[in-house]
Design a protein around this motif. Structure first.
Motif, short mmCIF file in Angstrom:
data_model
loop_
_atom_site.label_atom_id
_atom_site.label_comp_id
_atom_site.label_asym_id
_atom_site.label_seq_id
_atom_site.Cartn_x
_atom_site.Cartn_y
_atom_site.Cartn_z
N LEU A 11 -6.03 -7.78 -6.54
CA LEU A 11 -6.07 -6.33 -6.46
C LEU A 11 -6.96 -5.89 -5.31
CD1 LEU A 11 -5.77 -3.51 -8.14
CD2 LEU A 11 -8.03 -4.11 -8.99
N CYS A 12 -6.37 -5.24 -4.30
CA CYS A 12 -7.18 -4.68 -3.23
C CYS A 12 -7.52 -3.25 -3.58
CB CYS A 12 -6.39 -4.64 -1.92
SG CYS A 12 -6.23 -6.24 -1.18
N GLY A 69 2.47 9.29 -9.03
CA GLY A 69 2.21 8.33 -10.10
C GLY A 69 3.48 7.63 -10.54
N MET A 70 4.57 8.40 -10.66
CA MET A 70 5.84 7.81 -11.08
C MET A 70 6.34 6.81 -10.04
SD MET A 70 7.56 11.35 -12.31
CE MET A 70 9.23 10.79 -12.48
N ARG A 71 6.20 7.20 -8.79
CA ARG A 71 6.64 6.33 -7.71
C ARG A 71 5.86 5.01 -7.73
NH1 ARG A 71 7.81 9.13 -2.05
NH2 ARG A 71 8.23 10.83 -3.46
N ARG A 72 4.57 5.13 -7.96
CA ARG A 72 3.71 3.95 -7.99
C ARG A 72 4.10 3.04 -9.16
NH1 ARG A 72 1.49 0.68 -4.66
NH2 ARG A 72 0.79 2.33 -3.27
N ARG A 73 4.38 3.65 -10.31
CA ARG A 73 4.78 2.84 -11.47
C ARG A 73 6.12 2.14 -11.20
NH1 ARG A 73 3.41 7.36 -14.62
NH2 ARG A 73 5.45 7.51 -15.61
N LEU A 74 7.04 2.90 -10.58
CA LEU A 74 8.34 2.28 -10.25
C LEU A 74 8.16 1.12 -9.28
CD1 LEU A 74 11.45 2.44 -10.57
CD2 LEU A 74 11.47 3.81 -8.48
N ASP A 75 7.26 1.33 -8.33
CA ASP A 75 7.00 0.31 -7.32
C ASP A 75 6.44 -0.96 -7.97
OD1 ASP A 75 7.11 -0.45 -4.70
OD2 ASP A 75 5.08 0.22 -4.24
N ILE A 76 5.55 -0.78 -8.93
CA ILE A 76 5.00 -1.95 -9.63
C ILE A 76 6.10 -2.58 -10.48
CG2 ILE A 76 3.27 -2.78 -11.28
CD1 ILE A 76 1.42 -0.55 -10.30
N ALA A 77 6.89 -1.75 -11.17
CA ALA A 77 8.00 -2.29 -11.97
C ALA A 77 8.93 -3.12 -11.08
CB ALA A 77 8.77 -1.16 -12.64
N PRO A 118 -3.45 0.19 -5.47
CA PRO A 118 -2.42 0.81 -6.31
C PRO A 118 -2.76 2.22 -6.77
CG PRO A 118 -3.67 -0.80 -7.58
CD PRO A 118 -4.13 -0.93 -6.16
N THR A 119 -4.01 2.64 -6.67
CA THR A 119 -4.31 3.98 -7.21
C THR A 119 -4.79 4.95 -6.14
OG1 THR A 119 -6.60 3.42 -7.72
CG2 THR A 119 -4.96 2.99 -9.44
N THR A 120 -4.80 4.51 -4.88
CA THR A 120 -5.23 5.42 -3.83
C THR A 120 -4.33 6.65 -3.80
OG1 THR A 120 -6.07 3.57 -2.55
CG2 THR A 120 -5.68 5.62 -1.35
N GLY A 121 -4.93 7.81 -3.87
CA GLY A 121 -4.17 9.04 -3.80
C GLY A 121 -3.58 9.51 -5.13
N LEU A 122 -3.88 8.79 -6.22
CA LEU A 122 -3.33 9.22 -7.51
C LEU A 122 -4.32 10.09 -8.27
CD1 LEU A 122 -1.53 6.08 -8.99
CD2 LEU A 122 -0.65 7.86 -7.47
N ASP A 123 -3.78 10.97 -9.12
CA ASP A 123 -4.66 11.77 -9.98
C ASP A 123 -5.21 10.87 -11.08
OD1 ASP A 123 -2.88 12.21 -12.59
OD2 ASP A 123 -1.60 12.30 -10.81
N GLN A 129 0.83 -1.20 0.00
CA GLN A 129 0.00 0.00 0.00
C GLN A 129 0.87 1.26 0.00
OE1 GLN A 129 -3.09 -0.43 2.84
NE2 GLN A 129 -3.99 1.57 2.45
N MET A 130 1.98 1.21 0.75
CA MET A 130 2.92 2.33 0.69
C MET A 130 3.92 2.02 -0.41
SD MET A 130 3.73 2.55 4.69
CE MET A 130 4.03 0.79 4.70
#
Ligand SMILES: Nc1ncnc2c1ncn2[C@@H]1O[C@H](COP(=O)(O)OP(=O)(O)O)[C@@H](O)[C@H]1O
Ligand SMILES: [Mg+2]
Lengths: 320, 272
Positions: free
Chosen positions: A192-193, A141-149, A164-169, A86-87
């Protein structure tokens, strides 16, 4: 071992002191599917995922991931799954590229192979321009993508994605959704939670709705909606003064009509699409001008309300 | 879709076969490399811990040196080994702080799901920390030499003192990694760490001769391990170290390691 289920959980329990955070959760997730665990904040989603990913020891029940027991065969589970928590767990003091090289090395890639793998992922996730920047300067968003990568350095058979999208635009959210769709195409099972009904509806093949540590409903998005009630026909008229006439006609064709706050709009329960089309045609024959009409499935919001007596959004706003 | 290209992602997912899992050694080295990168990208953190001893060095030597030891030069001989111990021991607090950061930011979760040798993250972090300790110790020693510190033990004595201080600090660092896994935030770990280490350092013989202190304080100062470590460093630098001081310092390091290393690795595996 030869099971077509990626996740089979039965009666999973986790207690924190008095609190039964997860209170007997059963799950059956088919290999290759995207499965949504939908519930409001505090429902027990993260705790469930952490047990399945071998990070928390269950206090009751059992689960098998790709055929391996999460307690007895934790190592086998670990080598087949990846977790995007989540983080965003990227290391803020490292660049994006260094983060991925580090994980590459930890998965066993050596020297240049780790670098090549990092560059390939950075390219695929649209991060090559930011590769050399410290991730503390990345957008959410970039951080989230890196985290998934980072979870995909070695292709997992099963990926846990926790909110994965909480708090994203919205733009970043769409990018993450595209990533989930690409994962599905590639055959990776995704758990997916989410607390967004829309998100589960868009991405998941199956959904478990969870509240207070219990699964309160389970099925495809379509089945869940059907369990709440039939679809609704929404009609908007060209002229508001024709609404009484339209109400009479729709009531005759379909049943009880609901008048919307908008003075030119009405809606009516519509179990079959054919009957809806018939009703619209009847309006036309009577000279009632229709601006637009839509046959809407009930939203997952309505599903949640029907199942729990409160909406997921309510709870979320209280928290925020 | 320009930013995250679906086809590219699908490709990236299937492009490489899974390599065999890394050896314990390469996993630990990867974490050591991470530690080096952090020193490179966040040098401020190292500066934070070095600046206090450096300021103390200048302040004590020039402001109080004359009053406490009679002359600046004589006091420098007395205080420099103490400041060496202080600067390196202070740095150990950051071992706990960075572990707590990993925990609260979710990095520990990711590392724990990797199929790697379990102690690798801790062992690797220690390698990075060792470099930190050596840098902190070298900075203060070099500054002392610039200011006119000329110990009788010669270069070998200085290196031996630095080496012993680093080994001692390894032992102390396990205390703070344990603390870092207990507390809720990096800030709390830092505060608690310094709350522990400040009094221990000041109630030692690092700055003043214990004989000048009130009796109760003197008794405490004499048994404080930091005093004994400081005596050992002083002895090594002066070329007349007491074997017992060195042995006790090593013993304390071994004792702390024996108690707190297993505790740290247990908490690392189980804390949620
Ligand atoms: N480590 C913990 N200690 C105590 N309570 C916890 C812990 N982790 C989660 N909880 C509690 O368990 C419940 C479920 O939490 P969580 O699984 O994080 O929910 P979700 O992910 O659905 O928001 C919450 O009430 C939360 O406060
Ligand atoms: Mg959660």
């Amino acid at each position: 071992m030869t099971t077509n289920l990626a996740i089979e959980a039965s009666g999973l329990v986790k207690t924190f002191g008095e609190l039964r955070a997860v209170d007997g959760v059963d799950l059956a997730v088919r290999r290759g599917s995207v499965y949504g665990v939908l519930g409001p904040n505090g429902a027990g989603k993260t705790t469930t995922i952490r047990m399945l990913a071998t990070l928390l020891h269950p206090d009751g029940g059992s689960a098998r991931i790709l055929g391996h027991d999460i307690v007895a065969e934790a190592d086998a589970v670990r080598s087949a799954v990846s977790l995007t928590g989540q983080m965003a767990s990227v290391d803020e003091d490292l660049t994006g590229r260094e983060n991925l090289i580090l994980l590459g090395r930890l998965y066993g890639f050596k020297g240049k192979a780790a670098k090549d793998r990092a560059d390939e992922l950075l390219g695929a996730f649209g991060l090559e321009d930011a590769a050399g920047r410290l991730t503390k300067n990345y957008s959410g968003g970039m951080r989230r993508r890196l985290d998934i990568a980072a979870s995909l350095v070695v292709t997992p058979e099963l990926l846990f994605l926790d909110e994965p999208t909480t708090g994203l635009d919205p733009r970043s959210r769409n990018q993450v959704w595209d990533i989930v769709r690409a994962l599905r195409t590639a055959g990776t099972t995704v758990l997916l939670c989410t607390q967004y009904l829309d998100e589960a509806d868009q991405l998941a093949d199956g959904i478990a709705v969870i509240d207070k540590g219990k699964v309160i409903a389970e099925g495809t998005p379509g089945q869940l909606k059907a369990s709440v009630g039939s679809a609704t026909l929404h009609v908007r008229l060209l002229q508001g003064d024709q609404r009484p006439q339209a109400e009479t006609i729709l009531a005759r064709e379909l049943g009880l009509v609901h008048l919307e706050p908008d003075p030119s709009a009405l809606s009516v329960q519509c179990p079959e699409a054919d009957k809806g089309a018939e009703a619209i045609a009847a309006l036309g024959r009577a000279g009632v001008g229709v601006a637009s009409f839509a046959l809407g499935q009930p939203t997952l919001d309505e599903v949640f309300l029907a199942l729990t007596g409160h909406t997921a959004e309510d709870k979320e706003e209280v928290k925020a | 879709m320009s930013v995250a290209d679906n086809a590219a992602i699908t490709n990236a997912l299937s492009s490489v076969p899974r390599p065999p899992r890394p050896s314990a050694f390469s996993a630990a080295m990867a974490f050591g490399w991470r530690g080096m990168l952090k020193i490179k990208h966040v040098p401020e953190q190292l500066l934070d811990v070095t600046i206090t001893p450096v300021m103390f060095l200048l302040m004590f030597t020039y402001l109080f040196g004359g009053a406490i030891a009679g002359s600046t030069g004589a006091y420098l001989d007395y205080v420099l080994p103490g400041l060496l111990v202080m600067s390196v021991v202070f740095t150990t607090v950051y071992s706990g702080v960075s572990l707590n950061t990993d925990l609260t930011k979710g990095a520990v979760d990711r590392f724990r799901t990797l199929p790697i040798w379990r102690p690798a993250p801790l062992v690797g972090a220690l390698l990075g920390d060792a470099v930190r300790y050596v840098i902190a110790g070298t900075v203060i020693t070099t500054l002392g030499l610039i200011l006119g510190f000329r110990p009788d033990g010669g270069p070998l004595g200085v290196i031996a003192a630095l080496g012993l201080t680093v080994v001692f600090s390894f032992g102390v660092s396990w205390l703070f990694t344990t603390l870092g896994l207990f507390l809720r935030s990096p800030q709390a770990t830092m505060n608690a760490g310094f709350m522990l280490i400040f009094p221990l350092t000041f109630l030692s013989n690092a700055f003043v001769e214990p004989e000048t202190l009130p009796r109760v304080l003197e008794a405490f100062v004499n048994v404080n391990p930091i005093s004994i470590m400081t005596d050992a460093a002083r002895g090594l630098m002066a070329g007349d170290a007491a074997g017992s001081d060195i042995a006790i310092s090593l013993g304390v390091a071994a004792g702390l390691t024996a108690v707190f290393m297993p505790l740290t690795s247990r908490l690392y595996r189980t804390r949620s």
